[in-house]
Each structure stands twice: as C-alpha cells, then as structure tokens.
Enzyme design. Structure first.
Site, mmCIF file in Angstrom:
data_model
loop_
_atom_site.group_PDB
_atom_site.id
_atom_site.type_symbol
_atom_site.label_atom_id
_atom_site.label_comp_id
_atom_site.label_asym_id
_atom_site.label_seq_id
_atom_site.Cartn_x
_atom_site.Cartn_y
_atom_site.Cartn_z
ATOM 1 N N SER A 76 -1.795 -2.097 1.909
ATOM 2 C CA SER A 76 -1.363 -0.718 1.646
ATOM 3 C C SER A 76 -1.062 0.024 2.941
ATOM 4 C CB SER A 76 -2.414 0.035 0.833
ATOM 5 O OG SER A 76 -2.582 -0.563 -0.436
ATOM 6 N N GLU A 119 0.286 -3.031 -5.188
ATOM 7 C CA GLU A 119 -0.367 -3.664 -6.337
ATOM 8 C C GLU A 119 0.637 -4.464 -7.175
ATOM 9 O OE1 GLU A 119 -3.564 -3.693 -6.337
ATOM 10 O OE2 GLU A 119 -3.865 -2.100 -4.879
#
Length: 137
Positions: free
Chosen positions: A16, A88
């Site tokens: 991330s 994700e």
C-alpha cells in the site's frame, strides 16, 4: 503502450505504501490517477488506501459487482486518467481482472494492481490467479 502490472508480496511488506508513492509521483507531474480498494477490507477507513506509515489517499471502492471498465470509462470522459491503481487486488473477480486488461488494451491506461497471492492455507485468491495469468508484468 499501457500494461497491467501485478505487484504481490506478503502482508505488511509495504504494498500500500508503494501504491500511494506511485500515485503521488503521477500526481506530482500533474497526472491524474484513480485508486481503488476492496469494499470488504474494513481495517481502516472505508474509501481510503492506507499505509501503516500513516499516509492515505481517497479511493473508489470495488465489490464483486463493480464494473471497473464502465467506471473508468465514465471517469475518463470527465478527465484524463494517467494510471489506475488497485489495492487489495486479490479480492478482484476473474471478470474484473479481464476488465483491467480491457482498460489497458482499449483505453491505453496502465493499471498497477497490488495484493497477496495466497490465503493463510496457501490457496490462491481468484483475483491473484487471474492477475498471475494475464498481467503483462
């Protein structure tokens, strides 16, 4: 020529953070990005890609019903999109990964997808399997 990239690694490896840095680099050059994260991921605030470092950015949410190609096509009519970034990505469906290939091939927009390959039992996630098969890099 745009390409589909799949960046995968274990949890807590900085995916991330890398996604947010990539988006920042595009934005710093005056280029627009679109960020997505899984609606199912409720560890942090909804509609945010968040890093454990404390940085975050607003993101569109995707669920199994989200038509990514239709959404990106609609967004692109209002502004140029330089890159689509997906956090994700393991939660994508096979059809959504196909839509990402269409975004790359038909709209000529690069897509950077970030996720994990397998669950804790070593089973490959559906989205990850499709990305491993179809990603350019």
């Amino acid at each position: 020529m745009a390409q589909l990239y799949f960046y995968y690694s274990s949890m807590n490896a900085g995916k991330s953070t890398h996604l947010l840095q990539s988006s920042y680099n595009y934005n710093e050059c005056g280029l627009n990005t679109v960020l997505y994260t899984a609606k199912i991921d409720d560890r942090y605030a909804k509609g945010k890609v968040s890093s454990r470092l404390g940085i975050n950015a607003d993101a569109q949410l995707f669920s199994k019903k989200t038509d990514l190609l239709a959404e990106i096509t609609a967004i692109q009519t209002g502004r140029d999109i330089a890159c689509v970034l997906i956090d994700e990505a393991q939660f994508l469906t096979k059809l959504q990964v196909k839509q990402l290939t269409d975004i790359v091939d038909e709209l000529n927009i690069p897509v950077l997808a970030y996720g994990i390959r397998t669950d804790f039992l070593g089973q490959t996630f559906t989205g990850s399997a499709a990305l491993l098969a179809w990603a350019d890099k």
